[in-house]
Design a protein around this motif. Structure first.
Motif, mmCIF file in Angstrom:
data_model
loop_
_atom_site.group_PDB
_atom_site.id
_atom_site.type_symbol
_atom_site.label_atom_id
_atom_site.label_comp_id
_atom_site.label_asym_id
_atom_site.label_seq_id
_atom_site.Cartn_x
_atom_site.Cartn_y
_atom_site.Cartn_z
ATOM 1 N N VAL A 94 -7.035 6.483 -7.058
ATOM 2 C CA VAL A 94 -6.592 7.278 -5.905
ATOM 3 C C VAL A 94 -6.188 8.677 -6.349
ATOM 4 C CG1 VAL A 94 -4.897 7.455 -4.057
ATOM 5 C CG2 VAL A 94 -5.935 5.238 -4.577
ATOM 6 N N ALA A 97 -9.311 10.601 -7.044
ATOM 7 C CA ALA A 97 -10.024 10.873 -5.799
ATOM 8 C C ALA A 97 -9.353 12.004 -5.025
ATOM 9 C CB ALA A 97 -10.081 9.605 -4.948
ATOM 10 N N ARG A 98 -8.031 12.017 -4.999
ATOM 11 C CA ARG A 98 -7.325 13.099 -4.294
ATOM 12 C C ARG A 98 -7.647 14.455 -4.909
ATOM 13 N NH1 ARG A 98 -1.653 9.819 -3.967
ATOM 14 N NH2 ARG A 98 -1.994 8.821 -1.933
ATOM 15 N N VAL A 106 -11.210 9.517 -0.155
ATOM 16 C CA VAL A 106 -9.854 9.174 -0.591
ATOM 17 C C VAL A 106 -9.286 8.075 0.296
ATOM 18 C CG1 VAL A 106 -7.508 10.030 -0.911
ATOM 19 C CG2 VAL A 106 -9.447 11.485 -1.508
ATOM 20 N N ARG A 110 -8.121 4.340 -0.846
ATOM 21 C CA ARG A 110 -6.721 3.947 -0.639
ATOM 22 C C ARG A 110 -6.614 2.649 0.155
ATOM 23 N NH1 ARG A 110 -5.063 8.421 1.650
ATOM 24 N NH2 ARG A 110 -5.420 7.573 3.730
ATOM 25 N N ARG A 117 -9.961 -0.784 -6.651
ATOM 26 C CA ARG A 117 -10.034 0.669 -6.511
ATOM 27 C C ARG A 117 -10.764 1.336 -7.672
ATOM 28 N NH1 ARG A 117 -3.813 1.322 -4.461
ATOM 29 N NH2 ARG A 117 -4.154 0.558 -2.316
ATOM 30 N N PHE A 121 -13.956 3.695 -7.167
ATOM 31 C CA PHE A 121 -14.035 5.079 -7.625
ATOM 32 C C PHE A 121 -15.295 5.300 -8.449
ATOM 33 C CE2 PHE A 121 -13.429 8.333 -10.809
ATOM 34 C CZ PHE A 121 -12.950 9.402 -10.073
#
Length: 233
Positions: A94, A97-98, A106, A110, A117, A121
């Motif tokens: 996360v 990704a942000r 994102v 999340r 996750r 990703f």
């Protein structure tokens, strides 16, 4: 000769000599898809590093990816192609990704279970890389925010890429411990992943269509289990 509606991906594990392994796989792709003898296949690099494979004046669309001793070469006889390979490993999905992805990606990450996750990703990252290579621009000019279909994990289907001129992308199985993405232009294709040998490496996959990782953060991992060999083009 292999059909025009097929994308082939050769994967090899190598302890050293990555450049030579890559060259051999590119020649192998030219022999298999152009129907020429190895002595008739030329392998060159454009100024930006993109490989070019030719046989008797005919150019073969190809793409190359490597990560930690694994080399992947993808080729298609009549359409642009892109490939990216990464190892399964834990990443701060996360947070990364942000920093790098578009808000919708994102949010998708999340909302996934915490244990899924990292894979999510890597699936998104490799898809974006493969699409950028098929477009010939890599991750330049906002490539990491370029939308790609939300992946449902490894599987046989290629899916259309939103707004990018007839590209398709998917994640065919590539052997234990690897995440592979393939992008191709035109119509949906069959994707065949071929074991290209290497120390302790076997890989096998066939899907039906409708010297370093590129990730900004590298978390080392390993893989050793095996699956059956599909073919040796």
């Amino acid at each position: 000769m292999p059909g025009r509606d097929t994308v082939y991906v050769w994967i090899s594990r190598t302890c050293d000599g990555q450049s030579e392994v890559t060259r051999r796989l590119l020649v192998r792709a030219g022999v298999a898809l152009l129907g020429r003898d190895g002595s008739e296949i030329s392998v060159e690099r454009e100024a930006g590093g993109r490989p070019r494979v030719r046989g008797n004046g005919v150019e073969l669309p190809v793409s190359v990816s490597h990560v930690d001793g694994v080399v992947a070469v993808a080729a298609c006889r009549d359409a642009p192609v892109g490939v990216d390979v990464e190892r399964h490993r834990p990443v701060p999905a996360v947070a990364l990704a942000r920093r790098w992805f578009e808000p919708a990606a994102v949010a998708w990450l999340r909302d996934r279970p915490a244990g899924d996750r990292a894979e999510g990703f890597l699936l998104l990252w490799t898809a974006k890389e493969a699409v950028g290579k098929a477009l010939g621009v890599g991750l330049r000019d906002g490539g990491l925010t370029r939308p790609v279909p939300r992946p449902d994990g490894v599987g046989p289907l290629l899916r259309p890429v939103p707004g990018d001129g007839g590209l398709w992308v998917g994640h065919p199985p590539a052997g234990p411990g690897l995440v592979l993405a393939v992008a191709v232009g035109g119509v949906p294709r069959e994707v065949v992943v071929v074991d290209a040998g290497g120390p302790g490496h076997e890989v096998a996959a066939r899907s039906t269509s409708v010297a370093r990782t590129s990730l900004p953060v590298v978390v080392r991992g390993s893989w050793s289990s095996r699956c059956r060999v599909r073919g040796r083009l």
